[in-house]
Design a protein around this motif. Structure first.
Motif, PDB file in Angstrom:
ATOM      1  N   GLU A  96      46.518  47.751  43.474  1.00  0.00           N
ATOM      2  CA  GLU A  96      45.334  48.349  42.850  1.00  0.00           C
ATOM      3  C   GLU A  96      44.223  47.316  42.716  1.00  0.00           C
ATOM      4  OE1 GLU A  96      46.654  49.627  38.975  1.00  0.00           O
ATOM      5  OE2 GLU A  96      47.008  51.651  39.749  1.00  0.00           O
ATOM      6  N   LEU A  97      43.024  47.809  42.483  1.00  0.00           N
ATOM      7  CA  LEU A  97      41.927  46.915  42.137  1.00  0.00           C
ATOM      8  C   LEU A  97      42.149  46.378  40.729  1.00  0.00           C
ATOM      9  CD1 LEU A  97      38.699  48.754  43.339  1.00  0.00           C
ATOM     10  CD2 LEU A  97      40.012  46.977  44.512  1.00  0.00           C
ATOM     11  N   SER A  98      41.709  45.151  40.509  1.00  0.00           N
ATOM     12  CA  SER A  98      41.694  44.596  39.162  1.00  0.00           C
ATOM     13  C   SER A  98      40.509  45.207  38.415  1.00  0.00           C
ATOM     14  CB  SER A  98      41.548  43.075  39.220  1.00  0.00           C
ATOM     15  OG  SER A  98      40.265  42.736  39.731  1.00  0.00           O
ATOM     16  N   GLU A  99      40.426  44.930  37.135  1.00  0.00           N
ATOM     17  CA  GLU A  99      39.278  45.399  36.351  1.00  0.00           C
ATOM     18  C   GLU A  99      37.981  44.835  36.936  1.00  0.00           C
ATOM     19  OE1 GLU A  99      37.965  44.901  31.761  1.00  0.00           O
ATOM     20  OE2 GLU A  99      40.055  45.479  32.101  1.00  0.00           O
ATOM     21  N   LEU A 100      38.008  43.565  37.324  1.00  0.00           N
ATOM     22  CA  LEU A 100      36.831  42.956  37.946  1.00  0.00           C
ATOM     23  C   LEU A 100      36.519  43.641  39.274  1.00  0.00           C
ATOM     24  CD1 LEU A 100      34.598  40.838  38.207  1.00  0.00           C
ATOM     25  CD2 LEU A 100      36.324  39.272  39.159  1.00  0.00           C
ATOM     26  N   GLY A 101      37.538  43.973  40.044  1.00  0.00           N
ATOM     27  CA  GLY A 101      37.330  44.655  41.324  1.00  0.00           C
ATOM     28  C   GLY A 101      36.641  45.991  41.175  1.00  0.00           C
ATOM     29  N   VAL A 102      37.010  46.744  40.138  1.00  0.00           N
ATOM     30  CA  VAL A 102      36.355  48.027  39.868  1.00  0.00           C
ATOM     31  C   VAL A 102      34.875  47.793  39.548  1.00  0.00           C
ATOM     32  CG1 VAL A 102      36.261  50.013  38.300  1.00  0.00           C
ATOM     33  CG2 VAL A 102      38.471  49.173  39.120  1.00  0.00           C
TER      34      VAL A 102
ATOM     35  N   LEU B 230      31.133  57.667  54.944  1.00  0.00           N
ATOM     36  CA  LEU B 230      31.890  56.580  54.339  1.00  0.00           C
ATOM     37  C   LEU B 230      33.342  56.653  54.802  1.00  0.00           C
ATOM     38  CD1 LEU B 230      32.064  54.267  52.232  1.00  0.00           C
ATOM     39  CD2 LEU B 230      32.394  56.038  50.488  1.00  0.00           C
ATOM     40  N   TYR B 231      33.787  55.625  55.519  1.00  0.00           N
ATOM     41  CA  TYR B 231      35.170  55.527  55.975  1.00  0.00           C
ATOM     42  C   TYR B 231      35.862  54.402  55.212  1.00  0.00           C
ATOM     43  CZ  TYR B 231      33.973  58.351  60.066  1.00  0.00           C
ATOM     44  OH  TYR B 231      33.561  59.358  60.888  1.00  0.00           O
ATOM     45  N   SER B 232      37.176  54.538  55.044  1.00  0.00           N
ATOM     46  CA  SER B 232      37.952  53.513  54.363  1.00  0.00           C
ATOM     47  C   SER B 232      39.369  53.482  54.912  1.00  0.00           C
ATOM     48  CB  SER B 232      38.004  53.811  52.866  1.00  0.00           C
ATOM     49  OG  SER B 232      38.885  52.932  52.203  1.00  0.00           O
ATOM     50  N   SER B 233      39.977  52.323  54.806  1.00  0.00           N
ATOM     51  CA  SER B 233      41.419  52.212  54.992  1.00  0.00           C
ATOM     52  C   SER B 233      42.086  53.105  53.958  1.00  0.00           C
ATOM     53  CB  SER B 233      41.839  50.755  54.778  1.00  0.00           C
ATOM     54  OG  SER B 233      43.225  50.661  54.488  1.00  0.00           O
ATOM     55  N   ASP B 234      43.301  53.535  54.260  1.00  0.00           N
ATOM     56  CA  ASP B 234      44.046  54.345  53.299  1.00  0.00           C
ATOM     57  C   ASP B 234      44.834  53.498  52.298  1.00  0.00           C
ATOM     58  OD1 ASP B 234      45.905  53.429  55.187  1.00  0.00           O
ATOM     59  OD2 ASP B 234      47.126  55.234  55.047  1.00  0.00           O
ATOM     60  N   LEU B 235      44.801  52.174  52.442  1.00  0.00           N
ATOM     61  CA  LEU B 235      45.493  51.326  51.472  1.00  0.00           C
ATOM     62  C   LEU B 235      44.779  51.417  50.124  1.00  0.00           C
ATOM     63  CD1 LEU B 235      46.340  48.243  53.699  1.00  0.00           C
ATOM     64  CD2 LEU B 235      47.908  49.998  52.857  1.00  0.00           C
ATOM     65  N   LEU B 236      45.547  51.402  49.050  1.00  0.00           N
ATOM     66  CA  LEU B 236      45.040  51.708  47.719  1.00  0.00           C
ATOM     67  C   LEU B 236      43.810  50.904  47.326  1.00  0.00           C
ATOM     68  CD1 LEU B 236      45.394  53.364  45.153  1.00  0.00           C
ATOM     69  CD2 LEU B 236      47.021  51.640  44.349  1.00  0.00           C
ATOM     70  N   ARG B 237      43.815  49.588  47.524  1.00  0.00           N
ATOM     71  CA  ARG B 237      42.682  48.754  47.092  1.00  0.00           C
ATOM     72  C   ARG B 237      41.410  49.103  47.855  1.00  0.00           C
ATOM     73  NH1 ARG B 237      46.568  46.046  49.715  1.00  0.00           N
ATOM     74  NH2 ARG B 237      46.050  44.904  51.601  1.00  0.00           N
ATOM     75  N   ALA B 238      41.532  49.408  49.140  1.00  0.00           N
ATOM     76  CA  ALA B 238      40.364  49.801  49.936  1.00  0.00           C
ATOM     77  C   ALA B 238      39.891  51.198  49.532  1.00  0.00           C
ATOM     78  CB  ALA B 238      40.701  49.762  51.416  1.00  0.00           C
ATOM     79  N   LYS B 239      40.846  52.097  49.338  1.00  0.00           N
ATOM     80  CA  LYS B 239      40.518  53.458  48.917  1.00  0.00           C
ATOM     81  C   LYS B 239      39.801  53.443  47.567  1.00  0.00           C
ATOM     82  CE  LYS B 239      42.754  57.739  47.620  1.00  0.00           C
ATOM     83  NZ  LYS B 239      43.787  58.150  46.730  1.00  0.00           N
ATOM     84  N   GLN B 240      40.303  52.661  46.615  1.00  0.00           N
ATOM     85  CA  GLN B 240      39.658  52.599  45.299  1.00  0.00           C
ATOM     86  C   GLN B 240      38.261  51.993  45.396  1.00  0.00           C
ATOM     87  OE1 GLN B 240      42.697  50.448  43.113  1.00  0.00           O
ATOM     88  NE2 GLN B 240      43.367  52.333  42.109  1.00  0.00           N
ATOM     89  N   THR B 241      38.102  50.972  46.224  1.00  0.00           N
ATOM     90  CA  THR B 241      36.769  50.395  46.424  1.00  0.00           C
ATOM     91  C   THR B 241      35.826  51.453  46.977  1.00  0.00           C
ATOM     92  OG1 THR B 241      37.675  48.174  46.816  1.00  0.00           O
ATOM     93  CG2 THR B 241      35.444  48.608  47.634  1.00  0.00           C
TER      94      THR B 241
END
Length: 122
Positions: A27-33, A54-65
């Protein structure tokens, strides 16, 4: 003429706990969000009145970004497995320290598999 803007996922938990990212779902960290929100705010002004996708990787951190950026742009990301970063093979789920201590080959060429079961950059 088309314009392509690339955004690397923002700070993820794996950046803060010494783990390898690769094909793991951190997941993204609080700072990442907060970083993703700031990017979205900036792009909202820069892209006002323009049409884009807008396209993104399906990996969680990329998706959340992408979801956080997209919220500011009124878009939902289109998730694609093809946009994942490379698979580091047996290194997935291990620490960065483990990677350094167990690397089978240094990255030196286009075919730069660090582990026998990993992907190269090519």
């Amino acid at each position: 003429m088309r314009t392509i803007i690339t955004i690397q996922h923002t700070q993820s938990v794996h950046h803060t706990n010494g783990m390898v990212g690769s094909w793991t779902d951190w997941e993204l960290s609080e700072l990442g969000v907060a970083q993703a929100d700031k990017i979205g705010e900036h792009l909202k002004d820069e892209l006002a009145g323009k049409q884009f996708v807008l396209y993104s990787s399906d990996l969680l951190r990329a998706k959340q970004t992408a979801e956080n950026v997209g919220r500011h742009l009124g878009l939902s990301p289109i998730l694609r497995t093809e946009l994942r970063e490379r698979n580091l093979g047996k290194c997935c789920g291990k620490s960065v320290q483990w990677l350094r201590e167990n690397m089978e080959q240094q990255e030196v060429t286009i075919d730069d598999r660090m582990f026998s079961d990993a992907e190269s950059r090519s």
